[in-house]
Design an enzyme around this catalytic site. Structure first.
Site, PDB file in Angstrom:
ATOM      1  N   ARG A  60     -15.231  20.121  16.017  1.00  0.00           N
ATOM      2  CA  ARG A  60     -16.216  20.559  17.000  1.00  0.00           C
ATOM      3  C   ARG A  60     -17.099  21.651  16.392  1.00  0.00           C
ATOM      4  O   ARG A  60     -16.745  22.284  15.399  1.00  0.00           O
ATOM      5  CB  ARG A  60     -15.527  21.101  18.255  1.00  0.00           C
ATOM      6  CG  ARG A  60     -14.578  20.113  18.936  1.00  0.00           C
ATOM      7  CD  ARG A  60     -13.923  20.780  20.140  1.00  0.00           C
ATOM      8  NE  ARG A  60     -13.024  19.880  20.846  1.00  0.00           N
ATOM      9  CZ  ARG A  60     -11.727  19.756  20.603  1.00  0.00           C
ATOM     10  NH1 ARG A  60     -11.176  20.498  19.637  1.00  0.00           N
ATOM     11  NH2 ARG A  60     -10.978  18.925  21.297  1.00  0.00           N
ATOM     12  N   LYS A  64      -9.706  23.857  21.242  1.00  0.00           N
ATOM     13  CA  LYS A  64      -9.702  24.177  22.668  1.00  0.00           C
ATOM     14  C   LYS A  64      -8.382  24.824  23.069  1.00  0.00           C
ATOM     15  O   LYS A  64      -7.321  24.462  22.555  1.00  0.00           O
ATOM     16  CB  LYS A  64      -9.920  22.905  23.492  1.00  0.00           C
ATOM     17  CG  LYS A  64     -11.352  22.395  23.485  1.00  0.00           C
ATOM     18  CD  LYS A  64     -11.489  21.214  24.423  1.00  0.00           C
ATOM     19  CE  LYS A  64     -12.933  20.735  24.516  1.00  0.00           C
ATOM     20  NZ  LYS A  64     -13.070  19.575  25.442  1.00  0.00           N
ATOM     21  N   HIS A 118     -22.036  16.144  19.389  1.00  0.00           N
ATOM     22  CA  HIS A 118     -20.660  15.724  19.663  1.00  0.00           C
ATOM     23  C   HIS A 118     -20.422  14.289  19.221  1.00  0.00           C
ATOM     24  O   HIS A 118     -19.279  13.895  18.974  1.00  0.00           O
ATOM     25  CB  HIS A 118     -20.358  15.865  21.154  1.00  0.00           C
ATOM     26  CG  HIS A 118     -18.887  15.801  21.469  1.00  0.00           C
ATOM     27  ND1 HIS A 118     -17.998  16.799  21.125  1.00  0.00           N
ATOM     28  CD2 HIS A 118     -18.146  14.845  22.077  1.00  0.00           C
ATOM     29  CE1 HIS A 118     -16.784  16.461  21.514  1.00  0.00           C
ATOM     30  NE2 HIS A 118     -16.839  15.282  22.095  1.00  0.00           N
ATOM     31  N   ARG A 127     -18.505  13.837  16.040  1.00  0.00           N
ATOM     32  CA  ARG A 127     -17.046  13.834  16.174  1.00  0.00           C
ATOM     33  C   ARG A 127     -16.550  12.421  16.458  1.00  0.00           C
ATOM     34  O   ARG A 127     -15.553  11.959  15.900  1.00  0.00           O
ATOM     35  CB  ARG A 127     -16.653  14.787  17.289  1.00  0.00           C
ATOM     36  CG  ARG A 127     -15.167  14.891  17.591  1.00  0.00           C
ATOM     37  CD  ARG A 127     -14.958  16.036  18.581  1.00  0.00           C
ATOM     38  NE  ARG A 127     -13.630  16.051  19.180  1.00  0.00           N
ATOM     39  CZ  ARG A 127     -12.557  16.592  18.618  1.00  0.00           C
ATOM     40  NH1 ARG A 127     -12.647  17.149  17.427  1.00  0.00           N
ATOM     41  NH2 ARG A 127     -11.393  16.599  19.245  1.00  0.00           N
ATOM     42  N   HIS A 162      -5.942  15.962  19.952  1.00  0.00           N
ATOM     43  CA  HIS A 162      -5.781  15.551  21.341  1.00  0.00           C
ATOM     44  C   HIS A 162      -4.324  15.712  21.770  1.00  0.00           C
ATOM     45  O   HIS A 162      -3.410  15.271  21.063  1.00  0.00           O
ATOM     46  CB  HIS A 162      -6.194  14.087  21.530  1.00  0.00           C
ATOM     47  CG  HIS A 162      -7.665  13.881  21.416  1.00  0.00           C
ATOM     48  ND1 HIS A 162      -8.229  12.659  21.113  1.00  0.00           N
ATOM     49  CD2 HIS A 162      -8.709  14.745  21.564  1.00  0.00           C
ATOM     50  CE1 HIS A 162      -9.553  12.784  21.077  1.00  0.00           C
ATOM     51  NE2 HIS A 162      -9.857  14.029  21.351  1.00  0.00           N
ATOM     52  N   TYR A 168     -11.412   5.392  21.598  1.00  0.00           N
ATOM     53  CA  TYR A 168     -11.889   4.942  20.306  1.00  0.00           C
ATOM     54  C   TYR A 168     -11.336   3.571  19.933  1.00  0.00           C
ATOM     55  O   TYR A 168     -11.624   3.050  18.855  1.00  0.00           O
ATOM     56  CB  TYR A 168     -11.509   5.950  19.215  1.00  0.00           C
ATOM     57  CG  TYR A 168     -12.125   7.303  19.439  1.00  0.00           C
ATOM     58  CD1 TYR A 168     -13.471   7.534  19.191  1.00  0.00           C
ATOM     59  CD2 TYR A 168     -11.364   8.355  19.929  1.00  0.00           C
ATOM     60  CE1 TYR A 168     -14.036   8.774  19.410  1.00  0.00           C
ATOM     61  CE2 TYR A 168     -11.910   9.604  20.155  1.00  0.00           C
ATOM     62  CZ  TYR A 168     -13.251   9.814  19.895  1.00  0.00           C
ATOM     63  OH  TYR A 168     -13.807  11.040  20.124  1.00  0.00           O
TER      64      TYR A 168
END
Length: 381
Positions: free
Chosen positions: A210, A234, A308, A311, A333, A342
């Site tokens: 990110r 995050k 984004h 990514r 994740h 994906y």
């Protein structure tokens, strides 16, 4: 502790704790066994009184008290504690601080959700046209926040909470798109970048990091010997990412640009107000990287491509050479379901493989003959 006698007193006394409270008194018994039985009865009475008091407190807990307690136990430890506090204050204003937690039902939840949907987004410029808050904002700041408070009241504080159909109150949100940049688009964008921003964008394409992970990367977090680097993602969660040969070469080529920050840029002009001098390198900022990438996309004449999406591009390309578990670990994740978007890349590869192994490999005249034979057999059957 066991029952005991005071000097000069013929009866036994009790002394025990229940729920952090101390209870002391006289059993009225001279026999030790009878005194112990009396103490046991007193202990049960004390437990009953404490349970009754707790039940009364839980049954009469107001939503205002629940918000205060939630903030003290959970909210103040959030990274965005002020945002949590603001959400709780809004909910309290709509539901009423004196409303009992046990009285909050589907009807009241529907009311606050409808109220939140009618509000407008906060904007800094009064001239900006007003826009209603998004469904995602309603879900996050209203419905989910209220659910968290009531769930804690029920599971941790023993409060009676009504049956609420939370799923029925969640508003539909658009699925996150997966936009993959083509190799040609990547080349066009890179041609528009320079002054160090090209390094930041290329790193995003190679690693799927990110923006904030890129601009926050320091050399202290880069281990050339073991060929790994560590980023803070995050929720302040860190993850260690292996370096590919391309990533290693990129980082090695810029290692002398700044003693602390990995990604820097060369100032294009002097800005005395910001203390920036033309031609000098400075640490890259989130806003600077975002702006440079947006201008590069526009200059390349590419439509519908955001930062984004780089990514997504990295994730999709790596998925084609590995599996969803690898991509999940790469992107950091927490849940496999987040990475599942994906999976389209795997579907496309399977389809291409099936096409490559299908009838297209049979000569056209032979394929026509086989189809014609099948058709005749179907009619005769």
């Amino acid at each position: 502790m066991s029952v005991y006698k005071r000097n000069g007193v013929g009866t036994y006394r009790y002394d025990f704790e229940v729920g952090g409270k101390r209870f002391v008194g006289d059993t009225g018994e001279t026999d030790k066994r009878k005194a112990e039985a009396a103490q046991k009865r007193e202990r049960e009475k004390a437990r009953d009184r404490l349970r009754a008091a707790a039940d009364k407190f839980s049954a009469n807990m107001t939503f205002g008290a629940a918000c205060v307690r939630y903030m003290e136990e959970v909210g103040e430890h959030h990274k965005n504690a002020l945002t949590t506090l603001s959400n709780l204050e809004w909910l309290q204003a709509q539901l009423g601080a004196k409303t009992l937690v046990s009285n909050i039902d589907d009807n009241r939840v529907s009311f606050v959700v409808a109220k939140r949907r009618r509000e407008f987004r906060k904007v800094g410029n009064d001239q900006t046209p007003k826009t209603l808050v998004s469904n995602a904002t309603v879900n996050r700041t209203c419905t989910e926040q209220l659910r968290k408070v009531l769930r804690r009241a029920e599971t941790k504080w023993g409060c009676a909470v009504g049956e609420i159909d939370w799923a029925g109150h969640m508003l539909p949100e658009p699925k996150e798109r997966v936009r993959e940049a083509s190799v040609e688009e990547e080349g066009l964008v890179m041609d528009q970048l320079d002054r160090g921003y090209d390094d930041g964008v290329l790193f995003a394409v190679l690693t799927g990091c990110r923006r904030m992970e890129i601009v926050g990367l320091t050399w202290q977090s880069v281990d050339f010997f073991n060929r790994v680097f560590t980023v803070i993602g995050k929720g302040e969660k860190s993850r260690t990412v292996p370096m590919s040969n391309a990533v290693f070469d990129l980082l090695w080529s810029i290692k002398d640009n700044d003693p602390q920050w990995v990604f820097t840029y060369v100032a294009a002009r002097t800005d005395k107000r910001k203390g920036i001098v033309r031609g000098i390198r400075y640490p890259m900022t989130d806003a600077g990287l975002r702006t440079a990438a947006r201008r590069a996309v526009s200059g390349a004449g590419i439509k519908n491509l955001r930062f984004h999406d780089l990514r997504h591009t990295a994730a999709t390309r790596i998925l084609r050479k590995s599996n969803l578990r690898v991509v999940q670990n790469l992107l950091g994740h927490a849940e496999p379901s987040t990475t599942a978007k994906y999976a389209h890349a795997m579907v496309e590869d399977i389809r291409a493989a099936m096409d490559a192994a299908g009838p297209a490999t049979i000569p056209a005249d032979e394929l026509a003959f086989r189809i014609n034979s099948l058709t005749k057999r179907g009619k005769s059957g």
